[in-house]
Design an enzyme around this catalytic site. Structure first.
Site, PDB file in Angstrom:
ATOM      1  CG  ASP A  63       4.021  11.502  16.691  1.00  0.00           C
ATOM      2  OD1 ASP A  63       4.925  12.015  17.369  1.00  0.00           O
ATOM      3  OD2 ASP A  63       2.878  11.244  17.135  1.00  0.00           O
TER       4      ASP A  63
HETATM    5  N1  URA Z   1       0.268  14.981  18.708  1.00  0.00           N
HETATM    6  C1  URA Z   1       0.595  13.706  18.377  1.00  0.00           C
HETATM    7  O1  URA Z   1       0.134  12.762  18.988  1.00  0.00           O
HETATM    8  N2  URA Z   1       1.449  13.530  17.337  1.00  0.00           N
HETATM    9  C2  URA Z   1       1.971  14.548  16.618  1.00  0.00           C
HETATM   10  O2  URA Z   1       2.715  14.311  15.681  1.00  0.00           O
HETATM   11  C3  URA Z   1       1.603  15.859  16.982  1.00  0.00           C
HETATM   12  C4  URA Z   1       0.750  16.055  18.025  1.00  0.00           C
END
Ligand code: URA
Length: 244
Positions: free
Chosen positions: A106
């Site tokens: 993310d």
């Molecule tokens: N899980 C999440 O919630 N975000 C990420 O970036 C990776 C795994």
């Protein structure tokens, strides 16, 4: 033997464009095995030919594998109209035509991200059949409880998604707001959604291993380096839990 046109070879190694390769060749600035080559459309053996441009050797690499310590605020994509991407922040010499992140983090997640132009590697790494585990460290808005550990261990089923059993543990027993999670799936916002199921919000998330490959702690956020062949193999070696 991998036969390839000289101009394509130079483009694949991010040395210049095909058009520039033609110009450089005509100017006599490219040598192949020590001999000036005025024609950029000749075929060379990419694996063994000794190519130099303006006297500088080109060290052929079929694929590159980059370890990036992803900072916050960049998106895991090649291009994005609005935000800087993980490819935008790489040094120019790594910006090959077909590089892309192997999986996504993310925008506000930090840590280990591999960027490569080897599509088979990415496919293999992300395939559920490969069972590649990733370890994340999460900072939460509340204390982790034994119930949370059990919930993760049993797997989580919500109305919209199902998450396989995962390990959750505290790297420091005195700080119950920081936990590590080991999962082998990569569903959208997975770690955040698993904690949300337990009534907790993830304030910070950092990935620090994929398989047995750990983030190089010498890399500051936003820094990257190439991975060796041994290191790329580590991705497919299991990271046995708490020594991760
Ligand atoms: N899980 C999440 O919630 N975000 C990420 O970036 C990776 C795994």
């Amino acid at each position: 033997m991998e036969k390839m046109r000289l101009d394509k070879f130079l483009t694949s190694q991010n040395i210049c464009s095909r058009k520039e390769a033609g110009i450089l060749a005509r100017k006599g600035e490219i040598t192949v095995n020590g001999v000036i080559c005025k024609n950029a459309d000749i075929k060379i053996d990419a694996e063994t030919a000794e190519v130099a441009v303006k006297g500088k050797s080109v060290f052929y690499k079929k694929y590159i594998y980059i370890m990036l310590n992803k900072p916050e605020g960049v998106v895991s994509a090649r291009e994005d109209g609005a935000c800087p991407t993980v490819v935008d922040i790489l040094p120019d010499e790594y910006k090959r035509m077909s590089i892309a992140p192997a999986g996504r983090l993310d925008k506000n997640t930090t840590g280990l991200l591999i960027i490569t132009d080897d599509g088979d590697f990415t496919h293999r790494m992300l395939s559920p059949k490969s069972g590649v585990y990733k370890v994340y460290e999460a900072e939460l808005d509340g204390d982790i409880t034994e119930t949370d550990v059990k919930t993760f261990k049993n797997g989580i089923k919500t109305q919209t998604a199902e998450f396989l059993p995962a390990e959750l543990w505290l790297p420091d027993a005195d700080n119950k707001k920081v936990a590590r999670v080991r999962i082998c799936e990569g569903k959208f916002h997975q770690v955040k959604r698993m904690f949300a199921f337990c009534g907790k919000e993830v304030l910070k998330l950092r990935r620090f291993s994929i398989g047995s490959l750990h983030i190089d702690e010498k890399l500051a956020p936003g820094e990257c380096r190439l991975l060796s062949a041994e290191e790329t193999d580590l991705v497919f070696l299991d990271n046995l839990h708490k020594n991760a």
